[in-house]
Motif scaffolding. Sequence first.
Motif: not given
Length: 715
Positions: A477-484, A486-492
């Motif tokens: 998987g890809v690391r993602a978050s809707d918060t700020n 580091v090293n995370h892709i931004v999601k809706r």
Amino acid sequence: MAYSITNTDGNVAINVADQSIDSTFSLNLIGPNATNYGDDIARNTIRHLENFAGTTAPNPTKKLIGQLWYDRNDNVLRAWNGTVWQKLRPQVLNAQPSGTGVEASSSGDVYFNSVNNQAYIHDGTQWRIQNYAGEVSSAFKSVDAIGEPQTAYGSKFKTIYLKDSGNVSRAVAALVSVNDSTNSLYKGVTNGETVMAVFTDDEFTLGNFNSESEGVDVNYYPEFAGTGGVGLNLVKGMNLRADYSQTSVPLADLATRATTANALYSSTTGTNIESDFSGGIGSTYIFNSKLDIIPADDNSRKLGDSTKIFAQTFTNELHLGKDSTSAGKILFENADIVIGADVDDASPAVNGFPASHIYTKDLTVSGNVSFDTGVQNLGSQSTPLENLYANTTIVLGGASGDITLNNFGFPPASTPSDNQALTFDSATGNLDFTSVALSTTQMIAGAGLTGGGDLSANRTFNVVGTDDIIVTADLVGVRASDTNQVNHIVKRNGSGNFAGSIITADTSVVTPLVTVTTVNATNVTATQTVQAEHLSSTDDATVADTLTAGTLTDGTLSINSGSITSGVAATFSGNVTASYFVGTATQAQYADLAEIYEADADYEPGTVVKIGGEKEITQTESHADINVFGVISTNPAYLMNSEAEGLPVALTGRVPVKVLGKIKKGDRIISSDEPGYAWAYVDSDNYDTRAVIGRALQDKDDGGLGIIEVVIGVK
């Protein structure tokens, strides 16, 4: 001393005795030394002014040709032509004039029939319609070859309201030949006219009743039922006279591209070709030496159907489909369909031959593929079969069991065991099973993978994980978050948007940098200054501060509390709505200021109106009406009370106005006695500024009705 005078043509001599007043004519003639003639002069003047207006025509001892009488019965001006008082203005009537005396029709009289919307003119004998498609002439009366027509020869196209067998009128278009010869060999069948063709959208049977055409009742039943007539049973489309039965059109139900179709005929009604053609339709029945047979419209016609089929079709080539957008098909209605025939058929000339060659890209078979006696091949030495897939078993070989594939012999000499492969023996030229060296064959991990090894054991490959990639036992998987983070892709977020604290736009979107709170395919919302050249014509933009605009086109622009500044232009395809518009100056395409008032009728633009009637305004009906209020506006530049019910009345500015009579530029305009029309003020009028509508801005040289530009409100 008496005097003598003549009329203008000099053909009427008039003698007036000394000391007398002659009343021979409609006006009294005063002789020399006559006395007490003041009232005669006054009476003559009044008669001249009113053109002897009355319900009874003037009837002096002598009437002069050309003298006028205004007939108050139907409010029309008449002139004496030596025989009758002829109307000088066409009348609009719902029936043909049929009066006597002063109402008798004479040559040149004109009237408009409001029932069939046709204009008629009297030729001295009867009323004739003025306009029709075609031409009928009296110039051929001396031509013997056509029977010396008396007054009418030609053809025309007209509407006839034929009465059907139920006495119901059916509108048809008729092509008519006209010849009023006295010779029966040439004379038209009905009143000098012969109906050559009838076009109708109805199917009906003609009844024996009078039908109406060009305002005259005529019974066409005898002509249609007679020898050579059109016939009594009319079908939709074109119906020709039986006299024309040998022409090509009536012999073909459908002759879209027929050069010759005289032999194609069915004895029954309809489109089915039945027993008449039990032997087949060949060159005996269809002849076409020049043209292809092409349907009238594309991809919509068929030969036969599921209930009526052709027994056999003979053709050299069969093309299915038109292009890549129109795929063709061969569909079978049942399972007993055979393509081609057995080569050993006893009568191949009758039952056909097998196909010599079939070319196809794909072949799907749900049954068996059988081969007849002889030699059959799948593929060839130069173009071999690439792949052969079988669901269960492929049985190859004849009685000997020997198979050769690309010069390799089958079956192999030995029986296979574990860890053996099929290999080629160059010494014998055969294929055989031999052991495979598993320890020398490696499985090597590629980029992003670890692990691998030789084939002597089971090997595992692992995906390499990073700060951005999550790798577990059963997922990548890809690391993602809707918060700020580091090293995370931004999601809706849960609303489908990107949070304002997560995405910061650079100068390619806004100048200076702004925090974007919502981004999607059609919406941008910002809280600081945005330059409009970064917004496409289909975006929606909601700005809480300032929009510095280049050019805005279409889209939706909503400004919550800021403003549009430094804009060169703002162009919108719809309406611009606001509470107030503040500026130095405004411009408008049109020229008058108007307000909505409720009218007692739906008056057309240019109508002169006054305050009154059943509602707020009504049209004027009298000369110099001092209650005149304004003119119905055509295109108001500024419309007040715009959402009210009623019509826009121009109160000031320039507008088109309906007028009567001759007018010069600058004339003062007042109401006329023609309802809703104005005319020019003349010097003899008693000047009352309350009656003046405005001033004419252009000339009008004729005395009839018209429309001119008038500036309203200027006295």
